[in-house]
Design a protein around this motif. Structure first.
Motif, PDB file in Angstrom:
ATOM      1  N   ASP A 168       0.823  -1.201   0.000  1.00  0.00           N
ATOM      2  CA  ASP A 168       0.000   0.000   0.000  1.00  0.00           C
ATOM      3  C   ASP A 168       0.866   1.264   0.000  1.00  0.00           C
ATOM      4  O   ASP A 168       1.406   1.651   1.039  1.00  0.00           O
ATOM      5  CB  ASP A 168      -0.911  -0.039   1.243  1.00  0.00           C
ATOM      6  CG  ASP A 168      -1.992   1.025   1.198  1.00  0.00           C
ATOM      7  OD1 ASP A 168      -1.883   1.955   0.381  1.00  0.00           O
ATOM      8  OD2 ASP A 168      -2.945   0.920   1.989  1.00  0.00           O
ATOM      9  N   SER A 169       0.980   1.876  -1.169  1.00  0.00           N
ATOM     10  CA  SER A 169       1.787   3.096  -1.291  1.00  0.00           C
ATOM     11  C   SER A 169       1.180   4.250  -0.505  1.00  0.00           C
ATOM     12  O   SER A 169       1.900   5.146  -0.057  1.00  0.00           O
ATOM     13  CB  SER A 169       1.888   3.533  -2.755  1.00  0.00           C
ATOM     14  OG  SER A 169       2.459   2.517  -3.518  1.00  0.00           O
ATOM     15  N   ARG A 233     -10.110  -5.437  -3.667  1.00  0.00           N
ATOM     16  CA  ARG A 233      -9.661  -4.734  -2.474  1.00  0.00           C
ATOM     17  C   ARG A 233     -10.823  -3.892  -1.965  1.00  0.00           C
ATOM     18  O   ARG A 233     -11.431  -3.141  -2.733  1.00  0.00           O
ATOM     19  CB  ARG A 233      -8.484  -3.828  -2.830  1.00  0.00           C
ATOM     20  CG  ARG A 233      -7.873  -3.116  -1.642  1.00  0.00           C
ATOM     21  CD  ARG A 233      -6.739  -2.221  -2.104  1.00  0.00           C
ATOM     22  NE  ARG A 233      -6.141  -1.490  -1.001  1.00  0.00           N
ATOM     23  CZ  ARG A 233      -5.197  -1.972  -0.211  1.00  0.00           C
ATOM     24  NH1 ARG A 233      -4.763  -3.186  -0.402  1.00  0.00           N
ATOM     25  NH2 ARG A 233      -4.696  -1.238   0.769  1.00  0.00           N
ATOM     26  N   SER A 235     -12.764  -0.969  -0.710  1.00  0.00           N
ATOM     27  CA  SER A 235     -12.498   0.466  -0.829  1.00  0.00           C
ATOM     28  C   SER A 235     -12.858   1.209   0.446  1.00  0.00           C
ATOM     29  O   SER A 235     -12.175   2.131   0.853  1.00  0.00           O
ATOM     30  CB  SER A 235     -13.307   1.070  -1.968  1.00  0.00           C
ATOM     31  OG  SER A 235     -13.141   0.320  -3.130  1.00  0.00           O
TER      32      SER A 235
ATOM     33  N   ILE B  38      -2.139  -3.417  -9.798  1.00  0.00           N
ATOM     34  CA  ILE B  38      -2.279  -4.831  -9.452  1.00  0.00           C
ATOM     35  C   ILE B  38      -3.698  -5.320  -9.693  1.00  0.00           C
ATOM     36  O   ILE B  38      -4.055  -6.433  -9.313  1.00  0.00           O
ATOM     37  CB  ILE B  38      -1.860  -5.134  -7.991  1.00  0.00           C
ATOM     38  CG1 ILE B  38      -2.200  -3.974  -7.080  1.00  0.00           C
ATOM     39  CG2 ILE B  38      -0.404  -5.493  -7.916  1.00  0.00           C
ATOM     40  CD1 ILE B  38      -1.738  -4.171  -5.644  1.00  0.00           C
ATOM     41  N   GLY B  39      -4.517  -4.465 -10.271  1.00  0.00           N
ATOM     42  CA  GLY B  39      -5.880  -4.879 -10.623  1.00  0.00           C
ATOM     43  C   GLY B  39      -6.730  -5.246  -9.435  1.00  0.00           C
ATOM     44  O   GLY B  39      -7.582  -6.135  -9.523  1.00  0.00           O
ATOM     45  N   CYS B  40      -6.525  -4.569  -8.313  1.00  0.00           N
ATOM     46  CA  CYS B  40      -7.261  -4.930  -7.095  1.00  0.00           C
ATOM     47  C   CYS B  40      -8.707  -4.466  -7.139  1.00  0.00           C
ATOM     48  O   CYS B  40      -9.552  -4.995  -6.406  1.00  0.00           O
ATOM     49  CB  CYS B  40      -6.575  -4.358  -5.864  1.00  0.00           C
ATOM     50  SG  CYS B  40      -6.684  -2.564  -5.730  1.00  0.00           S
ATOM     51  N   GLY B  42      -9.789  -1.551  -6.216  1.00  0.00           N
ATOM     52  CA  GLY B  42     -10.085  -0.545  -5.184  1.00  0.00           C
ATOM     53  C   GLY B  42     -10.711   0.698  -5.801  1.00  0.00           C
ATOM     54  O   GLY B  42     -11.662   1.269  -5.265  1.00  0.00           O
ATOM     55  N   CYS B  43     -10.189   1.084  -6.959  1.00  0.00           N
ATOM     56  CA  CYS B  43     -10.688   2.273  -7.672  1.00  0.00           C
ATOM     57  C   CYS B  43     -12.152   2.103  -8.046  1.00  0.00           C
ATOM     58  O   CYS B  43     -12.998   2.950  -7.708  1.00  0.00           O
ATOM     59  CB  CYS B  43      -9.839   2.537  -8.923  1.00  0.00           C
ATOM     60  SG  CYS B  43      -9.616   1.076  -9.974  1.00  0.00           S
ATOM     61  N   LYS B  84     -11.962   9.829  -5.688  1.00  0.00           N
ATOM     62  CA  LYS B  84     -11.989   8.822  -4.611  1.00  0.00           C
ATOM     63  C   LYS B  84     -11.077   7.639  -4.931  1.00  0.00           C
ATOM     64  O   LYS B  84     -10.449   7.063  -4.060  1.00  0.00           O
ATOM     65  CB  LYS B  84     -13.422   8.315  -4.390  1.00  0.00           C
ATOM     66  CG  LYS B  84     -14.192   9.131  -3.378  1.00  0.00           C
ATOM     67  CD  LYS B  84     -15.605   8.626  -3.231  1.00  0.00           C
ATOM     68  CE  LYS B  84     -15.729   7.524  -2.204  1.00  0.00           C
ATOM     69  NZ  LYS B  84     -17.121   7.079  -2.062  1.00  0.00           N
ATOM     70  N   TYR B  86      -8.312   7.702  -6.579  1.00  0.00           N
ATOM     71  CA  TYR B  86      -6.913   8.084  -6.325  1.00  0.00           C
ATOM     72  C   TYR B  86      -6.588   7.876  -4.850  1.00  0.00           C
ATOM     73  O   TYR B  86      -5.517   7.392  -4.493  1.00  0.00           O
ATOM     74  CB  TYR B  86      -6.731   9.551  -6.741  1.00  0.00           C
ATOM     75  CG  TYR B  86      -5.320  10.098  -6.633  1.00  0.00           C
ATOM     76  CD1 TYR B  86      -4.205   9.269  -6.637  1.00  0.00           C
ATOM     77  CD2 TYR B  86      -5.106  11.472  -6.549  1.00  0.00           C
ATOM     78  CE1 TYR B  86      -2.926   9.783  -6.554  1.00  0.00           C
ATOM     79  CE2 TYR B  86      -3.831  11.996  -6.468  1.00  0.00           C
ATOM     80  CZ  TYR B  86      -2.741  11.149  -6.458  1.00  0.00           C
ATOM     81  OH  TYR B  86      -1.470  11.669  -6.372  1.00  0.00           O
ATOM     82  N   MET B  87      -7.558   8.215  -3.992  1.00  0.00           N
ATOM     83  CA  MET B  87      -7.327   8.092  -2.549  1.00  0.00           C
ATOM     84  C   MET B  87      -7.221   6.636  -2.114  1.00  0.00           C
ATOM     85  O   MET B  87      -6.548   6.319  -1.142  1.00  0.00           O
ATOM     86  CB  MET B  87      -8.464   8.772  -1.779  1.00  0.00           C
ATOM     87  CG  MET B  87      -8.426  10.273  -1.895  1.00  0.00           C
ATOM     88  SD  MET B  87      -9.915  11.020  -1.217  1.00  0.00           S
ATOM     89  CE  MET B  87      -9.664  10.733   0.515  1.00  0.00           C
ATOM     90  N   THR B  88      -7.896   5.757  -2.824  1.00  0.00           N
ATOM     91  CA  THR B  88      -7.937   4.358  -2.376  1.00  0.00           C
ATOM     92  C   THR B  88      -6.874   3.489  -3.048  1.00  0.00           C
ATOM     93  O   THR B  88      -6.549   2.410  -2.560  1.00  0.00           O
ATOM     94  CB  THR B  88      -9.344   3.760  -2.604  1.00  0.00           C
ATOM     95  OG1 THR B  88      -9.452   2.548  -1.880  1.00  0.00           O
ATOM     96  CG2 THR B  88      -9.639   3.502  -4.056  1.00  0.00           C
ATOM     97  N   CYS B  89      -6.308   3.960  -4.152  1.00  0.00           N
ATOM     98  CA  CYS B  89      -5.367   3.133  -4.930  1.00  0.00           C
ATOM     99  C   CYS B  89      -4.124   2.752  -4.128  1.00  0.00           C
ATOM    100  O   CYS B  89      -3.376   3.608  -3.691  1.00  0.00           O
ATOM    101  CB  CYS B  89      -4.934   3.868  -6.199  1.00  0.00           C
ATOM    102  SG  CYS B  89      -3.699   2.937  -7.137  1.00  0.00           S
ATOM    103  N   PRO B  90      -3.880   1.456  -3.919  1.00  0.00           N
ATOM    104  CA  PRO B  90      -2.713   1.046  -3.133  1.00  0.00           C
ATOM    105  C   PRO B  90      -1.385   1.327  -3.823  1.00  0.00           C
ATOM    106  O   PRO B  90      -0.340   1.319  -3.181  1.00  0.00           O
ATOM    107  CB  PRO B  90      -2.920  -0.454  -2.935  1.00  0.00           C
ATOM    108  CG  PRO B  90      -3.784  -0.880  -4.045  1.00  0.00           C
ATOM    109  CD  PRO B  90      -4.671   0.293  -4.364  1.00  0.00           C
ATOM    110  N   ARG B  91      -1.431   1.556  -5.136  1.00  0.00           N
ATOM    111  CA  ARG B  91      -0.200   1.896  -5.836  1.00  0.00           C
ATOM    112  C   ARG B  91      -0.032   3.417  -5.984  1.00  0.00           C
ATOM    113  O   ARG B  91       0.974   3.878  -6.500  1.00  0.00           O
ATOM    114  CB  ARG B  91      -0.197   1.276  -7.241  1.00  0.00           C
ATOM    115  CG  ARG B  91      -0.059  -0.238  -7.253  1.00  0.00           C
ATOM    116  CD  ARG B  91       1.309  -0.673  -6.801  1.00  0.00           C
ATOM    117  NE  ARG B  91       1.680  -1.960  -7.362  1.00  0.00           N
ATOM    118  CZ  ARG B  91       2.373  -2.878  -6.722  1.00  0.00           C
ATOM    119  NH1 ARG B  91       2.761  -2.667  -5.488  1.00  0.00           N
ATOM    120  NH2 ARG B  91       2.689  -4.008  -7.311  1.00  0.00           N
ATOM    121  N   GLY B  92      -1.040   4.142  -5.570  1.00  0.00           N
ATOM    122  CA  GLY B  92      -0.951   5.603  -5.647  1.00  0.00           C
ATOM    123  C   GLY B  92      -0.999   6.144  -7.065  1.00  0.00           C
ATOM    124  O   GLY B  92      -0.402   7.172  -7.369  1.00  0.00           O
TER     125      GLY B  92
END
Lengths: 344, 106
Positions: A168-169, A233, A235, B38-40, B42-43, B84, B86-92
């Motif tokens: 998690d960046s 994941r 959100s 990583i295709g999670c 989250g976005c 939103k 952008y805020m949740t993306c684990p890769r930033g």
């Protein structure tokens, strides 16, 4: 003078001390808590065998006693003096803090890890919403044999969220903590065993079943316990009016947003560097990884060696590991220390 | 024309040998970390537009990377740029920059 100061009496530290004695070296363990066992002592059971964590610690402790290994409790190491190979520590008994130091011929750092502070992931509402717990909290509940919601009911639906504080960046933890995936599978299976008819969901990014027997556990959780694995994941979490928790994610395998309301959520928290790693690292000139764990000389044949003569690593202090890997590395570290001491 | 009761479909096969990677590479310039997705999901899980439309940022950029970008621009228009994701993306990944890039490039 002691041959080795072992900083931290978790499974790596205990195994190292026992191995040292077998090579006729004199070790001492400095442990910050009032008992040995580290993080494993707080666990209910161990993957992949579901055997008791307590039994493992008892076995190791019996050898510590049998070998008359010195252990000092309540000792929190805060610094290392690398020229004279001494450690600075505070003896914390109640409110009294006594500063002291101890010199030896070598130092082994087995400080383990600190679980990720789930409050940092604000969108998961840990300690803000009710009925959201970490994997560590769940182990404690299992130990007590009481899995209850805040309202005192047995949860019928439970959702696990993988990779909390790992990969998690956003929070600066790029690393994979490795053991959370299998912890999620273990705990999901146990909840199915403990709560008849429980619906258990695991929201994951990737299932990394790296250890022997782990993939088999995963398959069994799917097949025999009907744990639902959803690839996405989470959100955000929100609280419903009746104190349940609502999850939102994308089911990436069908490319549709998905939501579910459950009685309880478990956050599978990752591993971060122990609290004093920074001050220890700075005082001794040791290199830390970005995740706060210690960086060894190289990643292959010298994972137990630091860049400073006489200072060694083992266990999760060096990188995220399971128990057997930590203990094997501890034995390896003692072998390296023995060679180092002979060459002096 | 006589209706024989069957019709032919365009191949659904993505032939990576024939994918033109020039335009996707152009998109990566908007934010190189997009390569590390990583295709999670989250976005798309956090997406406000996804509640009402079939907009899916993860799917959109993945399709583009596989050379499927015929309707990309039209899809990107569904985004409300709320950020939103952008805020949740684990890769930033700077998702808004990517959306703007899709609108510009494709």
């Amino acid at each position: 003078m002691y041959d080795i100061i072992i900083i931290g009496g978790g499974v790596a530290g205990m195994q190292a001390a026992i191995a040292a004695k077998k090579l006729n070296l004199e070790p001492i363990i400095l442990e910050k808590e009032n008992k040995l066992g580290g993080k494993v002592a707080h666990k209910y059971s161990l993957f992949p065998t579901f055997s008791s964590a307590e039994q493992l610690i008892d076995r190791l402790e019996a050898q510590i006693i049998e070998n008359k290994i010195d252990v000092r409790y309540h000792c929190e190491v805060v610094s290392i003096h690398k020229e004279e190979l001494s450690v600075g520590y505070t003896l914390n008994v109640g409110d009294i803090k006594k500063v002291d130091n101890l010199q030896a011929r070598s130092i082994l750092i087995t400080t383990g890890y600190e679980p990720f502070d789930a409050r940092i992931k604000q969108e998961y509402g840990y300690q803000v919403y009710d009925n959201i717990y970490t994997s560590m909290d769940l182990e404690a509940m299992m130990k007590k044999g009481l899995i209850l919601t805040k309202e005192g009911n047995t949860p019928e639906s439970i959702a696990f969220i993988h990779c909390v504080g790992s990969r998690d960046s956003q929070i600066g933890n790029e690393h994979c903590s490795r053991v959370c995936c299998v912890t999620g599978v273990k705990q999901a299976t146990e909840l199915c065993q403990m709560i008849k008819g429980a619906r258990v969901y695991n929201f994951y990014m990737d299932m990394r079943m790296f250890g022997s027997g782990y993939e088999e556990m995963y398959k069994e959780a799917q097949q025999n316990y009907q744990v639902r694995f959803i690839r996405g994941r989470v959100s955000e979490l929100s609280q419903t009016i009746d104190h349940k928790v609502r999850l939102k994610a994308e089911d990436t395998l069908i490319s549709k947003p998905i939501a579910i309301t459950v009685d309880m959520v478990i956050l599978l928290v990752g591993m971060c560097g122990a609290v004093n790693n920074e001050s220890i690292g700075e005082s001794a000139g040791l290199e830390l990884r970005e995740n706060g764990l210690f960086k060894p000389v190289n990643a292959f044949d010298s994972t137990t060696k630091s860049t400073v003569n006489g200072i060694f690593y083992a266990g999760c202090a060096e990188s995220p590991k399971n128990i057997s890997e930590s203990m094997n590395q501890a034995s390896q570290a003692i072998l390296n220390i023995s060679t180092y001491l002979e060459s002096k | 024309m006589v209706d024989f009761g069957f019709s032919s479909y365009k191949s659904r096969f993505i032939d990576l040998d024939k994918v033109d990677t020039k335009l996707p590479t152009e998109l990566f310039k908007e934010d190189e970390i997009l390569r590390a997705c990583i295709g999670c999901g989250g976005c798309s899980g956090a997406c406000t537009a996804a509640q009402f439309t079939n907009f899916n940022f993860r799917l959109l950029h993945t399709l583009i990377r596989r050379g499927e970008y015929k309707e990309a621009k039209q899809e990107a228009e569904k985004c409300m740029l709320c950020g939103k994701c952008y805020m949740t993306c684990p890769r930033g990944i700077n998702t808004r920059k990517i959306i703007q890039g899709i609108k510009r490039i494709f």
